[in-house]
Design a protein around this motif. Sequence first.
Motif, short mmCIF file in Angstrom:
data_model
loop_
_atom_site.label_atom_id
_atom_site.label_comp_id
_atom_site.label_asym_id
_atom_site.label_seq_id
_atom_site.Cartn_x
_atom_site.Cartn_y
_atom_site.Cartn_z
N SER A 156 0.84 -1.20 0.00
CA SER A 156 0.00 0.00 0.00
C SER A 156 0.88 1.25 0.00
CB SER A 156 -0.96 -0.02 1.19
OG SER A 156 -0.25 0.16 2.38
N ARG A 168 1.78 1.83 -3.51
CA ARG A 168 0.63 2.37 -4.22
C ARG A 168 0.51 3.87 -3.95
NH1 ARG A 168 -3.51 -1.58 -2.76
NH2 ARG A 168 -3.82 -0.25 -0.97
N ARG A 212 3.01 5.71 -6.00
CA ARG A 212 2.60 5.87 -7.39
C ARG A 212 1.52 6.95 -7.51
NH1 ARG A 212 0.36 0.87 -9.33
NH2 ARG A 212 0.44 0.03 -7.23
N ALA A 213 0.64 6.98 -6.52
CA ALA A 213 -0.43 7.99 -6.54
C ALA A 213 0.17 9.40 -6.46
CB ALA A 213 -1.41 7.76 -5.38
#
Lengths: 305, 243
Positions: A181, A184, A187-188
């Motif tokens: 997470s 993630r 990347r966000a």
Amino acid sequence: MSPQVLIDGIIAGSTIGLGAIGLTLTYSILRFANFTHGDFLAWGAYLTLTVSGFLGGLLAGLGIGDPLGPFSFGWGLPVSLLAGMALTVLLTLGLDKVLFGRLRRRGADAIIIVMASFGASMALRSLLEFIFTANPAYFTRELQIAQKIGMGMRATPDQMLTVGLTAVLVIALHVFVTRSSTGRAMRAVSENPGLAGVYGLDVQQVIRVTWIIGAALACVAGVMSGLLVQIRPYMGFDLLLPLFAAAILGGIGSIPGAMLGGLIIGLAEAVTVQVVGAEWRAGVAFVVLVLVLILRPSGLFGRRV
Amino acid sequence: MSLLRLRDFSAGYETDLPIVKHVDMDISRGEAVCILGPNGAGKSTLIKAIAGQVRCLGGSVHLADDDITNAPSHALARRGLGFVPQTENIFTQMTIRENMQIAAELLPKARRADQMQRLFDMFPDLKARPNTLAGALSGGQRQMLAAARALLTVPEVLILDEPSAGLSPKLVGQVFETLRQIRAAGVTLVLVEQNVRAALDLTERAVVLVDGRLAHDGPTDVLRDGKLLGELFLGSRHAEVVA
Ligand SMILES: Nc1ncnc2c1ncn2[C@@H]1O[C@H](COP(=O)(O)OP(=O)(O)OP(=O)(O)O)[C@@H](O)[C@H]1O
Ligand SMILES: [Mg+2]
């Protein structure tokens, strides 16, 4: 051309690739080209050297200071490396707190932050020279014999270890970024920091994680370079162009891309040294960089830019 | 007591250039309010400032008892303020599921899977292709994903910026149908819309912003014949606060 260039290129490329990963992450998440990244490599090497200096005597006193198996170093180095990584992380987080973070909060343009990183780079480098002098330093004085590894290639155990370590680190990091997470979230933020906040992600926290990963890898790369070549205050600065070339060649923001870019630069350097001459080595990264910018500015795995 | 309370609220992109000026506004729990106004009036700026995306230059915002003036966006999201920006409101380089997963992390672990399932059930279009990159979705599907993402975290108040902008009439109908469901579920709704008719049908109260100032605040029925709204947009009538 002897097959030896292949292994020479991979060895040099490992260091460049690890360094370039940090650079590419900082670029895609903090959105600026960080010129201090090369100096993180150098500081990582010197910080590790300092710890290993203390530790070396201690371990020798305990009678466990001897080299490990076929390698040129004992337990002192891996343990010091962990400490060096932690210290390099503290250095970058500190620098972010006093310099980059302040500029960021003030909404400074990327170019201002780049300039600040340029200044910080000079300061960090001079500080190394002041503390440790410009004379090269070494982790170990042990001599290593290159061993046959097949297909007419030779490598020392230390060299093979660094290549293996690089492979493990890159795969682990890739899995982390694509599966966890935190990855993630990274990347966000790299796609849209404003929206990341709206989704509930703490962007400052993601930035800290990015510094931590970049600094830790920079330290490993610096130590690898120091182990295989030597430690000098300018070692990071001299690697800066290859690092940027690798990150851009791989496509900004791509971890596998930065690693592959590093390997390609390393191989190109090795080929050049053998075919053209050692004095042309420093120009290779420059040529690759120019070619990439002309032919494929988004790099091999690039999405943005 | 009001759920969202703005007092003398000013906001803008540069310190000496407020775009939104001295706005006072109270939104109660369960209410649905639309914010109308001509292009460039500062509607987006107002709600972005509430959501922590634009700096508040003066005054205050409260969410229930908490002063949320200039709080960072992520803290507001965690506090129960859902915001859907006008554009770039999903992560296009991630899959539908990943978009949902990021938002789901605001929920306690035990509730994440259920809540995601619930939202997917509400949006069958998304449920059918969770592993598609969000960037490959159509305009309408993107708005669905943006709304689903915001709803996933069960916000106390949901603020949407022109969810129907740039959509075909059929999709506009779909978006408003979705909003009606959200409304029916009792979520406090703040909606910026150009689609005046549909917005007035959906909400019970309208706030009109002209040149960054509050020009009208009252029940939607008085705006329905369009005459008053036209006058307000043209600036021939000011500050008629009915509330
Ligand atoms: N990022 C920005 N930086 C500087 N000024 C901006 C920015 N975004 C908007 N503005 C300015 O703020 C003013 C209000 O814009 P805003 O987007 O809030 O209007 P709006 O009411 O939402 O309009 P629309 O109906 O077209 O969406 C405009 O004059 C615009 O030029
Ligand atoms: Mg707008």
